[in-house]
Design an enzyme around this catalytic site. Structure first.
Site, PDB file in Angstrom:
ATOM      1  N   GLU A  48      54.783  66.876-102.179  1.00  0.00           N
ATOM      2  CA  GLU A  48      54.485  68.174-101.820  1.00  0.00           C
ATOM      3  C   GLU A  48      54.940  69.156-103.165  1.00  0.00           C
ATOM      4  OE1 GLU A  48      55.554  68.181 -97.099  1.00  0.00           O
ATOM      5  OE2 GLU A  48      57.097  69.224 -98.385  1.00  0.00           O
TER       6      GLU A  48
ATOM      7  N   GLU B 270      47.405  59.383 -98.412  1.00  0.00           N
ATOM      8  CA  GLU B 270      46.271  58.545 -98.634  1.00  0.00           C
ATOM      9  C   GLU B 270      45.525  58.802 -99.952  1.00  0.00           C
ATOM     10  OE1 GLU B 270      47.399  60.728 -96.349  1.00  0.00           O
ATOM     11  OE2 GLU B 270      45.965  60.496 -94.498  1.00  0.00           O
TER      12      GLU B 270
ATOM     13  N   CYS C 142      44.047  63.653 -92.936  1.00  0.00           N
ATOM     14  CA  CYS C 142      43.416  65.453 -93.201  1.00  0.00           C
ATOM     15  C   CYS C 142      41.932  65.066 -93.534  1.00  0.00           C
ATOM     16  CB  CYS C 142      44.441  66.276 -93.980  1.00  0.00           C
ATOM     17  SG  CYS C 142      43.924  65.765 -95.873  1.00  0.00           S
TER      18      CYS C 142
END
Length: 130
Positions: free
Chosen positions: A44, A55, A86
Protein backbone atom coordinates in the site's frame (compact mmCIF):
# COMPACT_ATOMS: atom_id res chain seq x y z
CA UNK A 1 1.92 -28.30 -9.98
CA UNK A 2 1.05 -28.89 -6.33
CA UNK A 3 -1.97 -26.71 -5.48
CA UNK A 4 -1.51 -27.14 -1.73
CA UNK A 5 2.13 -26.00 -1.97
CA UNK A 6 1.11 -22.95 -3.99
CA UNK A 7 -1.56 -22.05 -1.40
CA UNK A 8 1.02 -22.54 1.36
CA UNK A 9 3.45 -20.16 -0.33
CA UNK A 10 0.78 -17.52 -0.92
CA UNK A 11 -0.28 -17.77 2.72
CA UNK A 12 3.31 -17.52 3.91
CA UNK A 13 4.01 -14.53 1.66
CA UNK A 14 1.03 -12.70 3.19
CA UNK A 15 3.08 -12.20 6.35
CA UNK A 16 5.25 -9.66 4.49
CA UNK A 17 2.34 -7.57 3.21
CA UNK A 18 2.66 -3.81 3.67
CA UNK A 19 -0.90 -2.83 4.55
CA UNK A 20 -0.73 -0.02 7.15
CA UNK A 21 -3.87 1.70 5.82
CA UNK A 22 -6.37 -1.07 5.08
CA UNK A 23 -4.88 -3.70 7.45
CA UNK A 24 -5.94 -6.18 4.72
CA UNK A 25 -2.93 -8.42 4.10
CA UNK A 26 -2.79 -10.36 0.85
CA UNK A 27 -0.22 -12.83 -0.43
CA UNK A 28 0.01 -14.42 -3.86
CA UNK A 29 2.08 -17.10 -5.53
CA UNK A 30 2.33 -17.73 -9.27
CA UNK A 31 3.69 -20.74 -11.14
CA UNK A 32 5.43 -19.97 -14.41
CA UNK A 33 5.79 -21.98 -17.59
CA UNK A 34 9.13 -23.25 -16.28
CA UNK A 35 7.46 -24.37 -13.02
CA UNK A 36 9.15 -21.67 -10.95
CA UNK A 37 7.16 -20.11 -8.13
CA UNK A 38 7.22 -16.38 -7.44
CA UNK A 39 5.46 -14.80 -4.49
CA UNK A 40 4.17 -11.31 -3.91
CA UNK A 41 2.29 -9.21 -1.38
CA UNK A 42 0.08 -6.18 -1.48
CA UNK A 43 2.09 -2.99 -1.02
CA UNK A 44 0.00 0.00 0.00
CA UNK A 45 0.86 3.65 -0.36
CA UNK A 46 -0.50 6.82 1.24
CA UNK A 47 -1.48 7.76 -2.31
CA UNK A 48 -3.85 4.83 -2.78
CA UNK A 49 -3.45 4.83 -6.57
CA UNK A 50 0.21 3.86 -6.10
CA UNK A 51 -0.78 0.67 -4.26
CA UNK A 52 0.14 -2.65 -5.91
CA UNK A 53 -1.80 -5.87 -5.33
CA UNK A 54 -0.10 -9.12 -4.34
CA UNK A 55 -0.94 -10.84 -7.61
CA UNK A 56 0.67 -8.11 -9.70
CA UNK A 57 3.72 -8.01 -7.43
CA UNK A 58 4.25 -11.76 -7.97
CA UNK A 59 3.65 -11.52 -11.71
CA UNK A 60 5.95 -8.53 -12.13
CA UNK A 61 8.68 -10.35 -10.18
CA UNK A 62 8.38 -13.31 -12.54
CA UNK A 63 8.39 -11.14 -15.66
CA UNK A 64 11.43 -9.22 -14.40
CA UNK A 65 13.23 -12.59 -14.28
CA UNK A 66 12.24 -13.44 -17.86
CA UNK A 67 9.26 -15.65 -16.98
CA UNK A 68 6.34 -14.39 -19.08
CA UNK A 69 4.03 -17.42 -18.95
CA UNK A 70 1.86 -17.86 -15.85
CA UNK A 71 0.20 -21.28 -15.40
CA UNK A 72 -1.52 -20.67 -12.05
CA UNK A 73 -1.96 -18.15 -9.26
CA UNK A 74 -2.98 -18.65 -5.62
CA UNK A 75 -4.26 -15.76 -3.51
CA UNK A 76 -4.42 -15.73 0.30
CA UNK A 77 -5.69 -13.23 2.88
CA UNK A 78 -7.00 -13.06 6.43
CA UNK A 79 -10.61 -13.01 5.21
CA UNK A 80 -13.21 -15.59 6.17
CA UNK A 81 -14.52 -15.25 2.60
CA UNK A 82 -12.71 -16.56 -0.46
CA UNK A 83 -10.50 -13.86 -1.95
CA UNK A 84 -10.51 -13.18 -5.68
CA UNK A 85 -8.21 -11.00 -7.80
CA UNK A 86 -9.36 -7.44 -8.47
CA UNK A 87 -10.20 -6.33 -12.00
CA UNK A 88 -6.76 -4.90 -12.75
CA UNK A 89 -5.07 -8.10 -11.55
CA UNK A 90 -7.42 -10.19 -13.67
CA UNK A 91 -6.39 -8.16 -16.72
CA UNK A 92 -2.68 -8.59 -15.89
CA UNK A 93 -3.26 -12.33 -15.48
CA UNK A 94 -4.86 -12.35 -18.94
CA UNK A 95 -1.69 -10.76 -20.36
CA UNK A 96 0.52 -13.59 -19.11
CA UNK A 97 -1.82 -16.56 -18.71
CA UNK A 98 -4.13 -18.62 -20.89
CA UNK A 99 -7.90 -18.78 -20.55
CA UNK A 100 -7.59 -22.12 -18.75
CA UNK A 101 -4.92 -21.06 -16.24
CA UNK A 102 -5.85 -21.89 -12.65
CA UNK A 103 -6.93 -19.11 -10.31
CA UNK A 104 -6.87 -20.54 -6.78
CA UNK A 105 -8.89 -18.48 -4.31
CA UNK A 106 -8.49 -19.20 -0.60
CA UNK A 107 -10.00 -18.18 2.72
CA UNK A 108 -8.32 -17.76 6.11
CA UNK A 109 -8.88 -21.45 6.91
CA UNK A 110 -6.73 -22.56 3.98
CA UNK A 111 -9.73 -23.85 2.07
CA UNK A 112 -9.65 -23.08 -1.62
CA UNK A 113 -11.68 -22.98 -4.81
CA UNK A 114 -10.10 -23.42 -8.22
CA UNK A 115 -11.40 -21.47 -11.19
CA UNK A 116 -10.07 -20.86 -14.67
CA UNK A 117 -9.11 -17.38 -15.77
CA UNK A 118 -11.98 -17.55 -18.28
CA UNK A 119 -14.41 -18.08 -15.38
CA UNK A 120 -13.17 -15.05 -13.42
CA UNK A 121 -12.59 -12.85 -16.49
CA UNK A 122 -14.84 -13.89 -19.37
CA UNK A 123 -14.19 -12.27 -22.75
CA UNK A 124 -10.87 -10.79 -21.60
CA UNK A 125 -9.12 -8.17 -23.68
CA UNK A 126 -5.97 -9.92 -24.88
CA UNK A 127 -2.98 -9.31 -27.12
CA UNK A 128 -4.81 -10.92 -30.03
CA UNK A 129 -7.48 -8.18 -29.78
CA UNK A 130 -4.93 -5.55 -30.72
Amino acid sequence: MDVKELVKQATSAKENAYAPYSKFRVGAAVVTGNNKIYTGVNIENASYGATCCAERTAIYKSVSEGETEIKAVAIASDSEEYIYPCGICRQVLAEFGSSDMQVICTNQNGEYKIHTLEEVLPNAFKKLNM
